[in-house]
Design a protein around this motif. Sequence first.
Motif, short mmCIF file in Angstrom:
data_model
loop_
_atom_site.label_atom_id
_atom_site.label_comp_id
_atom_site.label_asym_id
_atom_site.label_seq_id
_atom_site.Cartn_x
_atom_site.Cartn_y
_atom_site.Cartn_z
N MET A 97 0.84 -1.20 0.00
CA MET A 97 0.00 0.00 0.00
C MET A 97 0.87 1.25 0.00
O MET A 97 1.89 1.32 0.69
N ARG A 98 0.50 2.21 -0.83
CA ARG A 98 1.16 3.52 -0.85
C ARG A 98 0.09 4.58 -0.66
O ARG A 98 -0.87 4.65 -1.42
N THR A 99 0.28 5.41 0.36
CA THR A 99 -0.70 6.43 0.70
C THR A 99 -0.02 7.79 0.84
O THR A 99 0.99 7.92 1.53
N THR A 100 -0.56 8.78 0.14
CA THR A 100 -0.09 10.15 0.35
C THR A 100 -1.12 10.88 1.20
O THR A 100 -2.34 10.68 1.03
N PHE A 101 -0.63 11.70 2.11
CA PHE A 101 -1.55 12.38 3.04
C PHE A 101 -0.98 13.73 3.44
O PHE A 101 0.21 14.01 3.28
N ALA A 102 -1.85 14.56 3.98
CA ALA A 102 -1.45 15.89 4.46
C ALA A 102 -2.11 16.14 5.81
O ALA A 102 -3.28 15.79 6.01
N PRO A 103 -1.37 16.72 6.76
CA PRO A 103 -1.96 17.01 8.08
C PRO A 103 -2.91 18.20 8.02
O PRO A 103 -2.77 19.08 7.18
N GLU A 104 -3.84 18.19 8.94
CA GLU A 104 -4.79 19.31 9.02
C GLU A 104 -4.07 20.61 9.37
O GLU A 104 -4.38 21.67 8.85
N SER A 105 -3.07 20.49 10.26
CA SER A 105 -2.30 21.67 10.66
C SER A 105 -0.81 21.33 10.56
O SER A 105 -0.30 20.51 11.32
N GLU A 106 -0.13 21.96 9.61
CA GLU A 106 1.30 21.69 9.42
C GLU A 106 2.11 22.14 10.64
O GLU A 106 3.08 21.49 11.02
N SER A 107 1.71 23.23 11.25
CA SER A 107 2.47 23.77 12.38
C SER A 107 2.45 22.84 13.59
O SER A 107 3.39 22.81 14.38
N ALA A 108 1.39 22.06 13.71
CA ALA A 108 1.27 21.17 14.87
C ALA A 108 1.67 19.73 14.54
O ALA A 108 1.52 18.84 15.37
N PHE A 109 2.19 19.53 13.32
CA PHE A 109 2.46 18.16 12.85
C PHE A 109 3.91 17.77 13.08
O PHE A 109 4.82 18.56 12.85
N ASP A 110 4.12 16.52 13.51
CA ASP A 110 5.46 15.98 13.73
C ASP A 110 5.50 14.58 13.13
O ASP A 110 4.85 13.66 13.64
N LEU A 111 6.26 14.40 12.04
CA LEU A 111 6.28 13.11 11.33
C LEU A 111 6.87 12.01 12.20
O LEU A 111 6.37 10.87 12.20
#
Length: 286
Positions: A49-63
């Motif tokens: 499976m390959r999934t691309t995604f984006a967080p709702e808030s980039e500033s609060a996101f930590d990969l």
Amino acid sequence: MTATPYVMLVKCPDTLGVVAAVSGFLAQNRCSIEESHQFLDQETGRFFMRTTFAPESESAFDLARLGEAFLAVADRFQIEWKLFDMRQRPKVLIAVSKFGHCLFDLLHRWRAGLLPVDIVGVVSNHDDMRSFVEWSGLPYHHLPVEKGNKRPQEQQFLQLVEDLQVDLVVLARYMQILSEEMCAALAGRCINIHHSFLPSFKGAKPYHQAHARGVKIIGATAHYVTTDLDEGPIIEQGVERVSHAKSAANLVTIGQDIECAVLARAVTWHVEHRVSINGQRTVVFS
């Protein structure tokens, strides 16, 4: 919502509920799926499976924190997984010998912004390509091979990979057989272009071998490098029809164009994290 997606690659034994678990996990962590592709290998029972995604808030996101949280899901389904930030351009080191067509093509695509990588240098066992590489603004590392003792040269090569923090080595007609030690060190991150439509016509002068056999189709193969010469997992291939009227030299010219296109596609798919190794084969979400 950020326009820059992240990528998650997943492979695991086929189990009911994997897609739901991954999708639900991303939703719970306030991430929106932009694209998702799945494949079940019926022969091996492996799911990819390959999934691309984006967080709702980039500033609060930590990969990294997302990865830590995913461990519970991974353990439940025996998932092998990787997370990637597409803004981080992979570092690529190109190796070449005396034939420059694949090198020229890769550097053109890179300079034109068509190849999403940072090329950190070029390695060669010859000095023929130095002027072009340095004109392109890249460091050229001439590492000649001592006949009968290539180990010191390979150690220098691997030291460069480590020092430059290289993510991918591209053998752009690098006419050296890598040792088992070097193949192991670069496993899964070294792509070779073979000037033949594998598995036929391995070894030296494949176009001349093909001409001698009167073939009607010629091609090229991009594959991951393994200890089995020219038999690593295939990423991409290309072919073109030819006739009896074509000489061996004609086949070389046609073949070189195919090599450039095939290698460029394979490198692009790898750095876009579209390729999963599946034993002796690959799953390519192109």
